[in-house]
Design an enzyme around this catalytic site. Structure first.
Site, PDB file in Angstrom:
ATOM      1  N   HIS A 183      -0.888   5.341   7.001  1.00 38.46           N
ATOM      2  CA  HIS A 183       0.043   5.573   5.180  1.00 38.46           C
ATOM      3  C   HIS A 183       0.633   6.945   4.272  1.00 38.46           C
ATOM      4  CE1 HIS A 183      -1.685   1.815   5.991  1.00 38.46           C
ATOM      5  NE2 HIS A 183      -1.042   1.287   4.109  1.00 38.46           N
ATOM      6  N   SER A 215       0.972  -0.815   0.223  1.00 43.16           N
ATOM      7  CA  SER A 215      -0.103  -0.272  -0.367  1.00 43.16           C
ATOM      8  C   SER A 215       0.754   1.409   0.193  1.00 43.16           C
ATOM      9  CB  SER A 215      -1.316   0.093   1.414  1.00 43.16           C
ATOM     10  OG  SER A 215      -0.266  -0.219   2.493  1.00 43.16           O
TER      11      SER A 215
END
Length: 292
Positions: A272, A45
């Site tokens: 993230h 990711s």
């Protein structure tokens, strides 16, 4: 697709021939343009840019962004990009199917591939999510005091990195090299998630006890060191973010941070990289590889 070295020689030869023709007064002829770099992006990711808008709908299960660092790099250097990055990918997904509709990532590689980049390893043993959930839960119980996560888990996460993630990284790198023997391979580390020292304002964004900030920081450092070791031993380039991402962790303000926090962030996928983070990952990778 010509070998990268042959492609470069052909381009230089064409340019020299055109110069010679011009010198003889025969009229300049355009040099043959080099073929674009055949670039394949693999990884998890952090490579996919999960949570960064706009979303690439070519593989919905992978939460891939149109603004992830591979697409930024490809756009800047005019590369022909094949992007098979996928959120939640582990090293095993390089050679196995992550989902029924998402095949092994190395299938995108070939002898014609010039450049490969990826982040991988953070999802093995559930390292990132497992540690963050464990430490976050423990931090909430103690209202942010002490080091409950370190007390509860000790070396459990780092031991798993040494015993399982490291050999898996070596196997994944060997699989990449076997499928793309002529490619330059760059393995990226993970930008810092937590600050270097305890920040009293951080608990509202990352509910980690003050004593466990350093615990998680050390864990991430150990993972990055392990990735760097595997890359070096496999003949790949390691892209280190330890210095350039300092001061851009998830506890910083929007516009400064590269990583979104658990609470109060601007992404549906917390912890993230945001768009700024993906862009800066592209900057650093290009600098290390001498691209651009």
């Amino acid at each position: 697709m010509p070998h990268p070295a042959r492609r470069l020689r052909r381009t230089l030869a064409a340019a020299l021939a055109a110069s010679a023709v011009a010198a003889l007064g025969l009229g300049a002829q355009p040099a043959q343009a080099a073929d674009p770099v055949a670039y394949v992006a693999l990884g998890d990711s952090y490579s996919a840019g999960s949570g960064v808008s706009p979303t690439d709908l070519s593989s919905p299960l992978c939460l891939r962004s149109k603004a992830n660092y591979p697409k930024v790099i490809a756009g800047r250097i005019g590369a022909r990009l094949t992007d098979v990055t996928c959120g939640a990918a582990q090293t095993k997904d390089f050679t196995g199917s992550q989902y029924p509709t998402v095949g092994p990532q190395v299938n995108a590689l070939s002898a014609d591939t010039d450049l490969v980049t990826f982040t991988i390893g953070g999802n093995d043993n559930n390292t990132f999510i497992g540690a963050l959930l464990a430490c976050g839960s423990a931090g909430l119980v103690t209202a942010g005091y002490g080091d409950p996560c370190r007390t509860l888990y000790g070396s459990r996460f780092t031991d798993a990195i040494d015993s399982t993630t490291y050999p898996a990284l070596k196997e994944a790198l060997a699989a990449v090299k076997a499928k793309a023997p002529n490619a330059r391979i760059a393995v990226l580390g993970y930008p810092w998630i937590t600050p270097a020292t305890f920040d009293p304002t951080c608990f509202a964004k990352l509910p980690i006890a003050r004593g466990d900030i350093s615990y998680l920081r050390d864990l991430q450092g150990h993972l990055n060191d392990t990735i760097a070791r595997a890359a070096r031993e496999s003949g790949a380039v390691y892209v280190d973010f330890a210095q350039v991402s300092e001061g851009h962790d998830a506890c910083k303000a929007s516009g400064t941070r590269w990583i979104e926090p658990v609470l109060g962030g601007n992404s549906l996928v917390p912890v993230h990289p945001n768009a700024l983070g993906e862009s800066r990952m592209a900057d650093r990778t290009m600098a290390v590889l001498g691209l651009g």
